[in-house]
Design a protein around this motif. Structure first.
Motif, PDB file in Angstrom:
ATOM      1  N   GLY A 187       0.798  -1.223   0.000  1.00 31.40           N
ATOM      2  CA  GLY A 187       0.000   0.000   0.000  1.00 31.40           C
ATOM      3  C   GLY A 187       0.826   1.266   0.000  1.00 31.40           C
ATOM      4  O   GLY A 187       0.291   2.350  -0.260  1.00 31.40           O
ATOM      5  N   GLN A 188       2.128   1.156   0.256  1.00 33.37           N
ATOM      6  CA  GLN A 188       2.981   2.343   0.278  1.00 33.37           C
ATOM      7  C   GLN A 188       3.503   2.655  -1.122  1.00 33.37           C
ATOM      8  O   GLN A 188       3.641   1.783  -1.971  1.00 33.37           O
ATOM      9  CB  GLN A 188       4.150   2.154   1.241  1.00 33.37           C
ATOM     10  CG  GLN A 188       3.747   2.094   2.701  1.00 33.37           C
ATOM     11  CD  GLN A 188       4.951   2.095   3.627  1.00 33.37           C
ATOM     12  OE1 GLN A 188       5.993   1.535   3.311  1.00 33.37           O
ATOM     13  NE2 GLN A 188       4.798   2.723   4.776  1.00 33.37           N
ATOM     14  N   PHE A 189       3.810   3.934  -1.328  1.00 34.62           N
ATOM     15  CA  PHE A 189       4.337   4.380  -2.624  1.00 34.62           C
ATOM     16  C   PHE A 189       5.855   4.260  -2.618  1.00 34.62           C
ATOM     17  O   PHE A 189       6.517   4.603  -1.631  1.00 34.62           O
ATOM     18  CB  PHE A 189       3.936   5.828  -2.896  1.00 34.62           C
ATOM     19  CG  PHE A 189       4.384   6.331  -4.238  1.00 34.62           C
ATOM     20  CD1 PHE A 189       3.629   6.078  -5.373  1.00 34.62           C
ATOM     21  CD2 PHE A 189       5.566   7.040  -4.369  1.00 34.62           C
ATOM     22  CE1 PHE A 189       4.030   6.539  -6.622  1.00 34.62           C
ATOM     23  CE2 PHE A 189       5.985   7.503  -5.607  1.00 34.62           C
ATOM     24  CZ  PHE A 189       5.213   7.249  -6.735  1.00 34.62           C
ATOM     25  N   VAL A 190       6.398   3.764  -3.703  1.00 36.91           N
ATOM     26  CA  VAL A 190       7.847   3.666  -3.855  1.00 36.91           C
ATOM     27  C   VAL A 190       8.236   4.346  -5.161  1.00 36.91           C
ATOM     28  O   VAL A 190       7.572   4.179  -6.186  1.00 36.91           O
ATOM     29  CB  VAL A 190       8.321   2.188  -3.834  1.00 36.91           C
ATOM     30  CG1 VAL A 190       7.662   1.375  -4.942  1.00 36.91           C
ATOM     31  CG2 VAL A 190       9.837   2.095  -3.941  1.00 36.91           C
ATOM     32  N   ALA A 191       9.284   5.155  -5.104  1.00 35.50           N
ATOM     33  CA  ALA A 191       9.767   5.846  -6.308  1.00 35.50           C
ATOM     34  C   ALA A 191      10.919   5.074  -6.914  1.00 35.50           C
ATOM     35  O   ALA A 191      11.729   4.465  -6.198  1.00 35.50           O
ATOM     36  CB  ALA A 191      10.212   7.267  -5.951  1.00 35.50           C
ATOM     37  N   GLU A 192      11.002   5.074  -8.217  1.00 37.16           N
ATOM     38  CA  GLU A 192      12.081   4.370  -8.912  1.00 37.16           C
ATOM     39  C   GLU A 192      13.434   4.894  -8.444  1.00 37.16           C
ATOM     40  O   GLU A 192      13.671   6.096  -8.360  1.00 37.16           O
ATOM     41  CB  GLU A 192      11.936   4.561 -10.421  1.00 37.16           C
ATOM     42  CG  GLU A 192      12.983   3.817 -11.239  1.00 37.16           C
ATOM     43  CD  GLU A 192      12.794   4.003 -12.730  1.00 37.16           C
ATOM     44  OE1 GLU A 192      13.643   3.507 -13.494  1.00 37.16           O
ATOM     45  OE2 GLU A 192      11.805   4.667 -13.125  1.00 37.16           O
ATOM     46  N   GLY A 193      14.333   3.976  -8.120  1.00 36.72           N
ATOM     47  CA  GLY A 193      15.664   4.348  -7.680  1.00 36.72           C
ATOM     48  C   GLY A 193      15.820   4.477  -6.181  1.00 36.72           C
ATOM     49  O   GLY A 193      16.943   4.595  -5.686  1.00 36.72           O
ATOM     50  N   THR A 194      14.696   4.466  -5.432  1.00 40.64           N
ATOM     51  CA  THR A 194      14.766   4.525  -3.969  1.00 40.64           C
ATOM     52  C   THR A 194      14.740   3.112  -3.399  1.00 40.64           C
ATOM     53  O   THR A 194      14.394   2.149  -4.081  1.00 40.64           O
ATOM     54  CB  THR A 194      13.606   5.341  -3.388  1.00 40.64           C
ATOM     55  OG1 THR A 194      12.359   4.737  -3.790  1.00 40.64           O
ATOM     56  CG2 THR A 194      13.642   6.762  -3.902  1.00 40.64           C
ATOM     57  N   ALA A 195      15.093   2.999  -2.116  1.00 36.75           N
ATOM     58  CA  ALA A 195      15.225   1.688  -1.484  1.00 36.75           C
ATOM     59  C   ALA A 195      13.873   1.004  -1.350  1.00 36.75           C
ATOM     60  O   ALA A 195      12.953   1.536  -0.725  1.00 36.75           O
ATOM     61  CB  ALA A 195      15.889   1.830  -0.127  1.00 36.75           C
ATOM     62  N   LEU A 196      13.759  -0.162  -1.939  1.00 41.44           N
ATOM     63  CA  LEU A 196      12.563  -0.987  -1.800  1.00 41.44           C
ATOM     64  C   LEU A 196      12.742  -1.983  -0.670  1.00 41.44           C
ATOM     65  O   LEU A 196      11.813  -2.272   0.097  1.00 41.44           O
ATOM     66  CB  LEU A 196      12.290  -1.731  -3.115  1.00 41.44           C
ATOM     67  CG  LEU A 196      11.130  -2.721  -3.137  1.00 41.44           C
ATOM     68  CD1 LEU A 196       9.806  -1.998  -2.945  1.00 41.44           C
ATOM     69  CD2 LEU A 196      11.131  -3.504  -4.451  1.00 41.44           C
ATOM     70  N   ILE A 197      13.952  -2.491  -0.560  1.00 36.33           N
ATOM     71  CA  ILE A 197      14.284  -3.493   0.449  1.00 36.33           C
ATOM     72  C   ILE A 197      15.771  -3.352   0.760  1.00 36.33           C
ATOM     73  O   ILE A 197      16.535  -2.836  -0.057  1.00 36.33           O
ATOM     74  CB  ILE A 197      13.939  -4.909  -0.081  1.00 36.33           C
ATOM     75  CG1 ILE A 197      13.886  -5.928   1.055  1.00 36.33           C
ATOM     76  CG2 ILE A 197      14.889  -5.343  -1.161  1.00 36.33           C
ATOM     77  CD1 ILE A 197      13.267  -7.254   0.631  1.00 36.33           C
ATOM     78  N   SER A 198      16.191  -3.787   1.937  1.00 36.44           N
ATOM     79  CA  SER A 198      17.598  -3.731   2.315  1.00 36.44           C
ATOM     80  C   SER A 198      18.098  -5.137   2.619  1.00 36.44           C
ATOM     81  O   SER A 198      17.337  -5.990   3.074  1.00 36.44           O
ATOM     82  CB  SER A 198      17.809  -2.835   3.538  1.00 36.44           C
ATOM     83  OG  SER A 198      17.470  -1.496   3.229  1.00 36.44           O
ATOM     84  N   SER A 199      19.389  -5.345   2.384  1.00 33.68           N
ATOM     85  CA  SER A 199      19.989  -6.654   2.591  1.00 33.68           C
ATOM     86  C   SER A 199      21.295  -6.504   3.353  1.00 33.68           C
ATOM     87  O   SER A 199      21.922  -5.447   3.333  1.00 33.68           O
ATOM     88  CB  SER A 199      20.230  -7.338   1.241  1.00 33.68           C
ATOM     89  OG  SER A 199      21.052  -8.467   1.377  1.00 33.68           O
TER      90      SER A 199
END
Length: 338
Positions: A149-161
């Motif tokens: 449900g959250q907005f994500v912008a291209e190039g920003t962190a979607l997930i961290s490892s």
């Protein structure tokens, strides 16, 4: 477009149109001989008469489905179905209390490498099984930086490892997140709440001033949040084969409460009917809450409603009625057993 009746009616009209085109193609004629498929023409006539019946029913169905109470009911039904499906669903195994404490300490110590999103939009769906298997197979600890449900912008962190991810693995990780230009209720109960809240806010706007619709919205919000209050929400730390693999990002019960009631409370100023129904709704949620912590959150919202109402209500009589109702609802919540 998901409405089965609308789908049938649309299919019926398209089918009749296609049938008539096919029959028209078979009609041939010259000066010496003419061919008209009589049965085909009769069939087309019957289908056309049926189309009149279908059209009348379609008008009735649309007029009924556009009533605000039916719209709200449909949203509530769909959202409740999502709640029933997703909250029992687990990604891997739930971590024990000691594992959670240890994992949270480790989360602060490790260096996180962000995995960028390859597209912009709202996260509609997350393949939780695929994400867990990926983390296990690659011996990774991953943390969701954006939730459903959250907005994500291209190039920003979607997930961290905990390890640096190459381009191929970045594409694989992105494939577990279905990102689209708009939100859906498929895995997002919060979007269902948001839709009903938006209807209530429009109803409470000065240009509309439709208290009845706002009250209907509050009643159905109480139903939705009450179901959430009575269910165990998944822990944010997920384990597979004894190893912590994924830190998930999901709304808490407090987040759902704030999304459902905060804006309506603020926009319902000076309206005793809205404040009264809010208190009743909060009482319903408090009755279904399965923990002391959740009951405490419900009490906080009751007191916030009381505080804001006392600041905005115009008459002493209204304030007195509200104060009595607040006292009554708080007593009810204290009497509910856990």
């Amino acid at each position: 477009m998901r409405d089965k009746i609308n789908q049938f009616i649309l299919g019926y009209f398209v089918s009749v149109y296609a049938y008539c085109l096919i029959i028209l193609r078979t009609i041939r004629g010259t000066d010496e001989m003419q061919f008209v498929p009589s049965l085909g023409v009769v069939g087309g006539l019957i289908l056309a008469i049926g189309g009149i019946v279908v059209l009348i029913y379609f008008i009735h169905h649309i007029a009924s489905s556009l009533q605000v109470s039916n719209i709200i009911t449909d949203i509530e039904t769909e959202t409740s179905e999502v709640i029933r499906k997703i909250f029992p669903e687990q990604m891997g195994e739930e971590a024990e209390e000691e594992e959670i404490i240890s994992a949270r300490k480790m989360e602060k110590r490790v260096n996180w490498f962000g995995v960028e999103s390859l597209s912009s939009g709202y996260i509609q769906y997350v393949d939780t099984d695929g994400l867990m298997e990926f983390a296990d197979e690659n011996d990774l600890l991953v943390r969701m930086d954006r939730g459903i449900g959250q907005f994500v912008a291209e190039g920003t962190a979607l997930i961290s490892s905990t390890k640096s991810i190459d381009k191929n693995l970045t594409i694989t990780l992105n494939s577990f997140f279905h990102v689209h230009p708009y939100r859906t209720i498929e895995q997002d109960a919060g979007y269902g709440i948001r839709q009903i809240v938006d209807i209530a806010l429009k109803a409470l706007s000065p240009g509309v001033n439709d208290t009845t619709t706002a009250i209907i919205c509050i009643d159905y919000l109480a139903t939705i949040v009450g179901k959430i209050a009575g269910r165990k929400l998944p822990t944010l730390t997920r384990v597979k084969d004894g190893e912590v693999r994924v830190f998930v990002k999901t709304p808490s019960f407090r987040n759902y409460m704030e999304a459902a009631f905060d804006q309506i409370r603020i926009n319902g100023k000076t309206n005793i009917a809205v404040f009264t129904r809010l208190l009743k709704a909060l009482s319903i949620v408090g009755e279904k809450a399965i923990s002391k912590e959740r009951k405490k959150i419900v009490k906080e919202h009751i007191l916030l409603t009381k505080e804001f109402a006392e600041e905005t209500l115009q008459t002493k009589h209204e304030k007195k009625l509200l104060k009595e109702l607040v006292s009554e609802e708080l007593k009810k919540i204290r009497s509910y057993s856990i």
